[in-house]
Design an enzyme around this catalytic site. Structure first.
Site, PDB file in Angstrom:
ATOM      1  N   LEU C  92       0.827  -1.210   0.000  1.00  0.00           N
ATOM      2  CA  LEU C  92       0.000   0.000   0.000  1.00  0.00           C
ATOM      3  C   LEU C  92       0.855   1.250   0.000  1.00  0.00           C
ATOM      4  CD1 LEU C  92      -2.778  -1.103   2.501  1.00  0.00           C
ATOM      5  CD2 LEU C  92      -2.498  -1.648   0.091  1.00  0.00           C
ATOM      6  N   ARG C  93       2.169   1.090   0.139  1.00  0.00           N
ATOM      7  CA  ARG C  93       3.167   2.178   0.017  1.00  0.00           C
ATOM      8  C   ARG C  93       3.245   3.101   1.228  1.00  0.00           C
ATOM      9  NH1 ARG C  93       5.958  -0.476  -3.642  1.00  0.00           N
ATOM     10  NH2 ARG C  93       5.090  -0.447  -5.739  1.00  0.00           N
ATOM     11  N   ASP C 334      -0.391  -9.245  -5.263  1.00  0.00           N
ATOM     12  CA  ASP C 334       0.939  -8.642  -5.396  1.00  0.00           C
ATOM     13  C   ASP C 334       0.791  -7.201  -5.883  1.00  0.00           C
ATOM     14  OD1 ASP C 334       3.656  -8.371  -5.232  1.00  0.00           O
ATOM     15  OD2 ASP C 334       4.062  -9.250  -7.193  1.00  0.00           O
TER      16      ASP C 334
END
Lengths: 180, 334, 457
Positions: C92-93, C334
């Site tokens: 999700l950064r 992914d």
């Protein structure tokens, strides 16, 4: 000029031999009078080369005939691109300081001659260039006139002169497909 | 509940990966790779190059075809030799030439390829000649340039170097004529060679009788035979009955990546010496895309010998590049 | 009816009251979902019936409990009610790369795609190697108010491959597993100790098998396509050699290991043999590996640059077969959202990864359409399969489970337009693909977090 004062009717039968003969006659006078000294002859690819072959043989010029292909000099390159089969120019002599007879089949807009002269000067600096065309017609877009003319035709913009060849040479007037 | 089967639409790119090289009229717009050109376009480029060869024999070696156009040489890898031939080709077509050598070192870090391209495009460039260390860089550029701009691949990563391959087949055609009866052997570091890949495509496009590669397994890409080549590991076998030998440059870094033991062993096994050359046909020609590592992949005696056409390759290179530039940039204004 | 879909607001847990805009009757706790085709892969239930939700859980399927009083009725006739998806591997950064995406943006995209739980690998910045980071992520997720976000802890501190992370603490803080992702371990001895230590506390170890040296510099499957395109290749052996080492250590330590992101036929075969031999191992595959192959990299499409790379058609077919036969029980996204610039580069320079949350369910259900799996088995791979792996009380439609549920309209055909994607990352190779059905409503813990055609009351 010889024939050009009295335009030929577009629909009369075309006496090609007479046109060529008149050109040879005109050129011979210029050579004999010393107006042209030991000239070289260069035909413009493709129709001009066919016409030049006849003139070259009839005049019995000593040096071989030159061929000029203006494909790399056309000013409509950006619109129509490069012709698929570009045949290279071949000038088997040095044109520096020489008198040159430049030959084409039809003189119309003058753009072909403009391109040919540009290319010619990339080979050297001739002392004099004389333009000989088989057919003259109205529609000039550049200030270029022929010195020697086989025949003049009064044609509308939708008509065009088509020379087929090389042997036998044949001249016809055709209607152009109307452009939008 | 009935399940409706919906056929997946393939992504646009996968349908015809090389279609990007042509405009909607089927006219060549970018030259990125030999793949997808077909024999017709390759032959047309070679024929056009033939006409330009006559121009280079004149007093004024220049024609006004691209007058007013701007060609930008965008070189992310330094290569004076290749850049110079592109520059000369563009200048002989009367184009304005802008040379940009962009080192990928610290100085330009942060500016992406796209930024660089857009900045230069804003200067009214008409053609980009790009060399880049990453495979696919030319495709990337072609996908992002404005409609009227052409992209010419001057070498991207290990992928393609189409003008080099075209000048090579041009040279072969001048020396040998027909391709169908020919056996051509490409020797050396195929794995890292964009030149070899483009040569293989060009030779196969022109229906060359047999294309061979000769190298140790460490210098061959996986499933190399699928490129349409016969694989040899031994020079004596590989050079037998061959008409054309193309030697590839071996980068010294290859020793460090454990791909080869030493230069000496490579030269002993694969370096082209007069003795090995004798295994090919007596009239075989020797080519090299340059610059040659003498004593590593080729012996000086061969490089300078009567069968070598290495210098012809260089002069043919300008005519071929003039042909490609004028074909890509002509006839696209309305 | 309103055209813009409804998304729930986040809950500010510090003040324990709903923020402005939380609508009673919609965000409330008691629901009856009437007349849907209810699909529960764990029990193989497939029937048109009613489902009752109270206090974040499913209280009954079929007959209403005697004391049930509902606030809200959802008429779901013609729709499918399925368990909310559990995505066991998605980035999700946040924290660290908020320019690519945030927990808020991706949690919201997840709910609209039917995903109610997302497990995030530990390569955030800071790395998930302390309980504090786990708590930070949990808090951000609660504020976001979308899907549940579960952390996968680091196997080693700062993922350095040398010092073990405090796995027991991480587990207590809520980590569902530990992993060193693609970061190399200093040596096999450290890996062995890490697995032994994890096994002490019965913690699942997730391994992405890829040998660093064999994969070094590669960006595509080492095969015919990469050879033609001149792309540096990653050989099959990069995956199988790494996997073989781990399998040897599983035999030694007995640790529970899940192999994520498998890409090769040979790895699927090795997994099958290991499972047959009774080793406590399992496998997961990303949905795109089941549909794409090296052929899709043919035009240097940077959206097809993924690690592990898209492999040969043979590999893809073997993975499909392994999924069909249950050798691979988990399909994950992914998910790797990227900003436009990260992909705007020549293929090898473009950042690897696909923005994949929104294609996880559509691609999984396409496996049903193309006859690879039946519907229940396909749903199992993205619901009860990962729930069992991660030991979550979710992933099903049965009393006692958490009410993580979705309604799916099987007739809502749509075409993927990357600009319409809810994820911050628009990097997908599936743009232009047609899909046959769509999520219409999503509940997380009994709370409606996403819904189409919801009229605010």
């Amino acid at each position: 000029m010889s024939h050009s004062d009295t335009p030929v009717s577009a629909h009369a039968p075309h006496d090609l031999d007479a046109y060529l003969h008149s050109m040879v006659h005109d050129l011979r006078l210029r050579i004999d009078s010393g107006a042209l000294r030991d000239p070289l002859m260069i035909g413009i690819h493709t129709g001009g080369v066919w016409v030049a072959k006849h003139l070259h043989a009839a005049l019995g010029l000593s040096e071989p005939l030159g061929k000029l292909s203006i494909a790399f000099y056309r000013d409509d390159f950006t619109h129509i691109g490069l012709h698929p089969q570009v045949s290279p120019s071949s000038l088997p002599f040095d044109i520096e300081g020489r008198d040159i007879i430049l030959v084409d089949d039809v003189l119309y807009t003058g753009r072909t001659i403009r391109a040919a002269m540009n290319e010619l000067f990339d080979f050297g600096r001739p002392s004099r260039v004389l333009l000989a065309v088989l057919c003259d017609r109205p529609g000039r877009e550049l200030p270029i006139q022929a010195d020697v003319v086989g025949a003049s035709f009064m044609l509308d913009h939708h008509e065009e002169i088509v020379l087929s060849g090389p042997e036998p040479l044949n001249l016809s007037i055709q209607h152009r497909a109307v452009e939008a | 509940m009935a399940v409706v089967f919906v056929r997946p639409k393939l992504p646009k790119l996968a349908r015809d990966p090389w279609a990007i090289q042509f405009d909607s009229d089927g006219h060549l717009k970018h030259l990125l790779t030999i793949e997808g050109l077909g024999a017709e376009w390759v032959t047309r480029i070679l024929d056009t190059a033939e006409s330009f060869l006559s121009v280079t024999g004149r007093d004024v070696k220049k024609v006004p075809l691209l007058r007013g156009r701007t060609v930008v040489n965008l070189f992310f890898e330094s290569s004076t030799r290749t850049r110079t031939t592109f520059e000369l080709a563009a200048k002989r077509l009367s184009a304005d030439v802008l040379n940009l050598n962009i080192s990928t070192s610290a100085a330009t870090k942060g500016e992406s390829l796209l930024d660089t391209m857009r900045n230069i495009q804003a200067m009214q460039a008409d053609m980009f000649v790009i060399r880049h260390e990453q495979s696919g860089a030319a495709h990337f550029l072609a996908r992002h340039v404005e409609q009227h701009v052409s992209v010419l691949n001057a070498g991207d990563g290990w992928h393609a170097h189409p003008t080099q391959a075209l000048l090579d087949v041009f040279t072969i055609r001048k020396m040998k004529g027909e391709f169908a009866p020919l056996r051509v052997a490409i020797v050396g570091d195929i794995l890292h060679s964009r030149v070899a890949r483009s040569q293989i495509h060009a030779l196969n496009t022109l229906s060359t009788g047999e294309v061979r590669v000769i190298a140790p397994r460490t210098l061959l890409p996986a499933q190399v035979e699928k490129l349409g080549v016969r694989v040899f590991h031994d020079m004596r076998e590989g050079l037998k009955d061959v008409d054309v030998i193309i030697m590839l440059r071996l980068q010294r870094e290859r020793m460090e990546g454990a791909l080869l033991p030493t230069e000496d062993e490579f030269f002993r096994l694969y370096g082209l010496t007069p003795e090995k050359l004798a295994w090919a046909k007596p009239d075989a020609i020797v080519m090299h895309p340059g610059p040659a590592n003498r004593g590593v992949e080729i012996d000086s005696e061969v490089a300078d010998g009567p069968q070598s056409v290495i210098l012809q390759q260089v002069s043919n290179g300008i005519a071929v590049r003039m042909a490609v530039m004028s074909l890509c940039m002509g006839g696209r204004e309305e | 009816m309103s055209n813009t879909p409804y998304f729930a607001q986040g809950i500010d847990i510090d003040h324990l009251k709903p923020p402005e805009g939380c609508r009673p009757g919609i965000d409330c706790q008691r629901w009856v979902i009437r007349g849907a085709r209810v699909l529960d892969p764990a029990s193989q239930l497939d029937a048109v019936t009613d489902v009752f939700i109270d206090k974040a859980g499913i209280v009954a399927v079929g007959e209403a409990p005697s004391d049930f009083a509902c606030d809200n009725i959802m008429d779901a006739r013609g729709l499918w009610l399925i368990p909310g998806l559990i995505d066991s591997w998605a980035r999700l950064r946040e924290p660290g790369q908020e320019h690519k995406a945030t927990i808020a943006s991706e949690a919201r995209a997840a709910t609209a795609a039917g995903i109610t739980s997302v497990c995030i690998p530990p390569d955030t910045d800071p790395v998930i190697d302390t309980p504090a980071v786990v708590r930070l992520i949990k808090r951000r997720a609660q504020l976001a108010g979308g899907a549940r976000i579960l952390s996968i802890g680091a196997l080693t501190q700062d993922l350095d491959g040398k010092r073990l992370a405090e796995m027991a603490d991480l587990q207590e803080a809520g980590c569902v597993a530990v992993s060193n992702i693609l970061k190399p371990m200093a040596n096999l001895a450290v890996m062995r100790r890490a697995m032994e230590y994890a096994n002490t506390f019965d913690i699942l170890v997730i391994v992405q098998p890829q040998d660093r040296a064999l994969a070094h510099g590669g960006c595509a499957h080492e095969g015919a396509v990469a050879s033609r395109l001149g792309l540096p290749g990653i050989p099959v052996a990069a995956e199988t050699a790494a996997m073989a080492q781990i399998l040897a250590l599983v035999e030694e330590t007995g640790a529970r290991v899940h192999f994520a992101n498998l890409s090769t036929a040979r790895a699927a075969q090795m997994l099958e043999h290991a499972r047959f031999a009774g080793l406590p191992v399992s496998g997961g595959v990303s949905a795109h590996q089941l549909f794409l192959s090296e052929m899709d990299t043919d035009a240097f499409d940077a959206n097809c640059h993924v690690i592990p790379p898209l492999r040969s058609l043979r590999d893809r077919d073997a993975l499909l077969d392994a999924v069909a036969r249950g050798v691979i029980e988990v399909i994950h996204s992914d998910h790797q959202p990227h900003e436009g610039d990260a992909k705007a580069a020549p293929f090898p320079d473009a950042a690897p990864g696909i923005s994949a949350l929104e294609t996880l369910l559509p691609l999984t259900l396409r496996l049903v359409e193309n006859g690879t799996l039946n519907l229940q088995h396909a749903l199992h791979r993205v619901t009860s399969g990962p729930a069992q792996l991660l030991r979550l009380k979710a992933g099903g439609v049965a009393p006692g489970l958490r009410a993580d549920l979705c309604l799916y309209d099987p007739q809502a055909a749509w075409t993927l337009d990357e600009q319409q994607m809810l994820s911050r990352g628009k990097n997908t190779p599936f743009a232009g693909w047609d899909f046959s059905g769509k999520i219409t409503h999503t509940w997380v813990a009994g709370r409606l977090v996403y819904g189409q055609n919801i009229e605010p009351k």
